[in-house]
Enzyme design. Structure first.
Site, PDB file in Angstrom:
ATOM      1  CD  GLU A  83     -24.248  37.517  13.167  1.00 49.04           C
ATOM      2  OE1 GLU A  83     -24.791  36.689  13.931  1.00 49.04           O
ATOM      3  OE2 GLU A  83     -23.989  38.683  13.521  1.00 49.04           O
ATOM      4  CD  GLU A 112     -23.462  44.124  12.241  1.00 50.01           C
ATOM      5  OE1 GLU A 112     -23.282  43.806  13.439  1.00 50.01           O
ATOM      6  OE2 GLU A 112     -24.177  43.474  11.467  1.00 50.01           O
TER       7      GLU A 112
END
Length: 327
Positions: A153, A260
């Site tokens: 991220e 995810e």
């Protein structure tokens, strides 16, 4: 006590799940592998594995595990020089005893980061801290982790570099520092850069962020093997992620993976779309869903996972089975 000895001392549990604990007609992992892919996996940790039927469901139906929290910096290295190995060791031992693939998650991330790291403002010191952290954690599990999310991220929604202690002190050079340390520590592991909101092929975070930068860093010799798109979706977004898989695969990385996946609300068609998108892209090697049961999800609203609260396979699991059973 040496790390290798500690791992060997973890309790052994029979690796043969019984049929009554399967709670699904067929293993989506086995079906996915039969199509030439590497695994269909899930996220878990010691607490989950020791609760209810989670372990039995994972044994029977999934081929890979990602530590949900136990390998994040604040969990595994909360104070400088102090490492908490218990939960991560449990997961690694549980998986290796059952021949389950492991994704390591994650070395460098601005969130769930130990507070002492955020206080560093010296380039040389932060460089050494990143290297030491990766060498210590990666070295402990060397040869056992198949994929590592080296950086997680790091992009803003407009594709620019996220403001974090890593970017403030080191600029984008922290990418090379982290990936070089990971490659040196475990040459056999596949090294990933992982991010969320990579769900629409023309979105700036995809094009100006991930695609442009990964190609640049690869041209500079940074050893990035794969791109992970997390896939935290709403109903109706599955086709967009399927298209984005192709965009990410068109970079010069060796592979991509959905890392995810969870999809809120009416999600059977979306799970099928994402699975089909990975099947149709040769560089897409694997899919990981972020949990087993809806109620254990980090965002349980909209029943986002593949099993219900009683560990029954849901319609979206069966829809994936139907897709993967087609010739």
């Amino acid at each position: 006590m040496k790390a290798s000895l500690m791992l060997l001392l973890a309790p052994l549990v029979s690796a043969a799940p019984t049929v009554e604990h399967r709670q699904a007609s067929q293993s989506i992992d086995a079906l996915f592998k039969a199509k030439g892919k590497e695994f269909y996996g899930t996220a878990t940790d010691q607490g989950r594995l020791q609760a209810g039927r989670n372990a039995a469901i994972i044994e029977a139906n999934f081929g890979q595990v990602t530590p949900e929290n136990s390998m994040k910096w604040e969990s595994i290295n909360p104070r400088q020089g102090q490492y908490n190995w218990g939960q991560a060791d449990y997961l690694v031992n549980w998986a290796t005893q059952r021949n389950k693939t492991i994704r390591g998650h994650t070395f460098v991330w601005h969130s769930q980061l130990a507070g002492w790291v955020n206080q560093i403002n010296n380039r040389d010191q932060l460089t050494r801290v990143i290297q030491e952290h990766i060498r210590t954690v990666g070295g402990r599990y060397k040869g056992k982790i198949y994929h590592w999310d080296v950086i997680n991220e790091m992009f803003n929604e407009d594709g620019s570099l996220r403001n974090s202690v890593f970017s403030r002190v080191l600029g984008e050079s922290f990418v090379k520092i982290a990936f070089d340390a990971a490659r040196e520590t475990d040459p056999s592991a596949k090294l990933y850069i992982n991010d969320y909101n990579l769900d629409q092929p023309n979105y700036a975070k995809v094009t100006r962020g991930m695609v442009a930068n990964v190609n640049k860093w690869l041209s500079q010799g940074i050893p990035i093997d794969g791109i992970g798109t997390q896939g935290h979706l709403q109903s109706g977004q599955g086709n967009g992620l399927a298209q984005t898989i192709k965009v990410l695969a068109a970079t010069n990385v060796k592979e991509v993976a959905v890392t995810e996946l969870d999809i809120q609300n009416n999600n059977s068609n979306d799970y099928v779309a994402v699975t089909r998108g990975c099947l149709e892209e040769p560089k897409c090697v694997a899919i990981t869903v972020w949990g087993v049961r809806d109620q254990d999800s980090w965002r349980p609203q909209g029943n986002p996972l593949l099993f219900d609260s009683n560990y029954n396979a849901k319609a979206n699991y069966n829809a994936i089975v139907q897709l993967l059973s087609q010739r």
